[in-house]
Write an enzyme that holds these catalytic residues in place. Structure first.
Site, mmCIF file in Angstrom:
data_model
loop_
_atom_site.group_PDB
_atom_site.id
_atom_site.type_symbol
_atom_site.label_atom_id
_atom_site.label_comp_id
_atom_site.label_asym_id
_atom_site.label_seq_id
_atom_site.Cartn_x
_atom_site.Cartn_y
_atom_site.Cartn_z
ATOM 1 N N GLN A 148 1.124 3.516 2.159
ATOM 2 C CA GLN A 148 1.721 3.705 3.366
ATOM 3 C C GLN A 148 2.069 2.423 4.019
ATOM 4 O OE1 GLN A 148 2.659 6.079 5.281
ATOM 5 N NE2 GLN A 148 1.771 7.652 3.758
ATOM 6 N N SER A 149 2.873 1.526 3.059
ATOM 7 C CA SER A 149 3.111 0.172 3.579
ATOM 8 C C SER A 149 4.303 0.389 4.338
ATOM 9 C CB SER A 149 3.720 -0.631 2.095
ATOM 10 O OG SER A 149 4.450 -1.800 2.637
ATOM 11 N N ASN A 150 4.524 -0.479 5.388
ATOM 12 C CA ASN A 150 5.478 -0.530 6.246
ATOM 13 C C ASN A 150 6.529 -1.352 5.543
ATOM 14 O OD1 ASN A 150 4.818 1.182 8.554
ATOM 15 N ND2 ASN A 150 3.097 -0.383 8.617
ATOM 16 N N ALA A 192 0.954 -1.194 -0.022
ATOM 17 C CA ALA A 192 -0.117 -0.101 -0.036
ATOM 18 C C ALA A 192 0.964 1.395 0.091
ATOM 19 C CB ALA A 192 -0.940 -0.105 1.387
#
Ligand SMILES: *Cc1c(COP(=O)(O)O)cnc(C)c1O
Length: 348
Positions: free
Chosen positions: A79-81, A77
């Site tokens: 905002q993927s970590n 995504a």
């Protein structure tokens, strides 16, 4: 002494994180909820603000390095970590990262597309690509494969971190080891847990803990809190990863059907979207414990834990370990939706 997990050591691994991470009592939040609560601080795994993806990527980068890769491709995504930690790991190992950002959450604010993990991806110098779909793992993986082929044609040596679960769920191996780490810490403290609670997304964390503890003869329920799929689809996902892991660990027959437990009680309205239960969980953790939770994963996982306490799935007085899987950079990306709510929130 040999351990049922010795076979994990046969997989190539590069150390990227700080481990063991602390296992801490939540002395205020636990009593406020009527349980004995412990927090496994995997938000403190170290690399580029940490989180659960550090343990997972140690095995992907081990594999990448053993194949002589110089470029890593990863998808997630916006905002993927995962992609943020992969971008940092690539730098640490002198590789290049190509990250593909999927359009998975609609109705986001400006900060979602500029701050938080995305800001860090850019700071880490990753090459960014976009992908217009958010819920098609096969298509997202194929897009990376095409890009990898193009990079190979230019003389690079690419390695793709697939998002669909493959025959060997490498990332879950990190949580098989974490299961052992938690067991050792609990023994040193002199306690045993009645249940564990974790966010359940790709299911690598959930499946790794479950398979690891069962292999070690630890039988506590592992309560997965759905962050992306409904309970039926998520249970199937966890089972798929647990079975693949059982084969990889040569423990066929340890597939764990009937042992996979997930709840989607706090999932609505869907991945990456806040609801009142998540806001309440974030506020309770912050106000009682000084503990920060993120809006996408750990806030939702704590909301699920609270739901289980209120509905009796977790009995009053139980000793519970909550896996803090990190994700804190997203706090800043959700500033527009968190800010107005905070100004109205009671200060306890
Ligand atoms: C990815 C992620 C999860 C979910 O873990 P999975 O192993 O994908 O199920 C939970 N918390 C945070 C902060 C994450 O980044």
């Amino acid at each position: 002494m040999s351990s049922p997990l010795d076979v994990v050591a046969r997989f190539p691994r590069v150390r990227l994180g700080h481990a063991p991470t602390p296992l801490e009592p939540a002395r205020n939040l636990g009593p406020a909820l009527g349980i004995e609560l412990w927090i496994k601080r995997d938000d403190c795994t170290g690399l580029a603000l940490g989180g659960n993806k550090v343990r997972q990527l140690e095995f992907h980068f081990g594999e990448a390095r053993s194949r002589g890769a110089d470029t890593v491709l990863v998808t997630g995504a916006v905002q993927s970590n995962l992609v943020r930690v992969a971008a940092a790991a690539a730098r640490r190992l002198d590789m290049t990262a190509h990250i593909q950002l999927e359009d998975r959450v609609d109705d986001t604010g400006e900060l979602y597309r500029t701050s938080g993990n995305l800001l860090l991806d850019r700071m880490l110098g990753a090459t960014l690509h976009t992908f217009p779909v958010g819920e098609d793992e096969g298509a997202a993986d194929q897009a990376m494969e095409r890009r990898a082929a193009a990079l190979a044609a230019e003389g690079r040596k690419p390695y793709v971190v697939h998002s669909a679960p493959g025959p060997v769920p490498l990332g879950a191996l990190g949580y098989v080891l974490a299961a052992e780490e938690i067991k050792v810490q609990a023994r040193e403290i002199g306690i045993g847990f009645d249940a564990a609670v974790t966010a359940s997304g790709s299911a690598l964390t959930h499946a790794g803990l479950l398979a690891g503890w069962r292999a070690l003869g630890e039988w506590m329920p592992v309560l997965g809190i759905c962050v992306r799929r409904d309970a039926i689809r998520q249970a199937a996902r966890v089972t798929e990863v647990v079975c693949a892991l059982a084969r990889a660990l040569r423990r066929e027959g340890a597939c764990g059907e009937g042992d996979v437990e997930v709840s989607d009680a706090v999932l609505s309205p869907g991945y990456g979207k806040l609801n009142d239960a998540v806001r309440e969980a974030m506020a309770l953790a912050a106000h009682h414990e000084g503990l920060l939770l993120d809006p996408v994963y750990t806030g939702r996982a704590m909301a699920g834990l609270i739901h289980h306490v209120r509905t009796g799935r977790i009995a009053a007085g139980s000793r519970v370990v909550f896996i803090h899987t990190g994700g804190l950079p997203a706090l800043f990306a959700y500033g527009e939706s968190l800010g107005p709510w905070l100004s109205e929130a009671p200060t306890r």
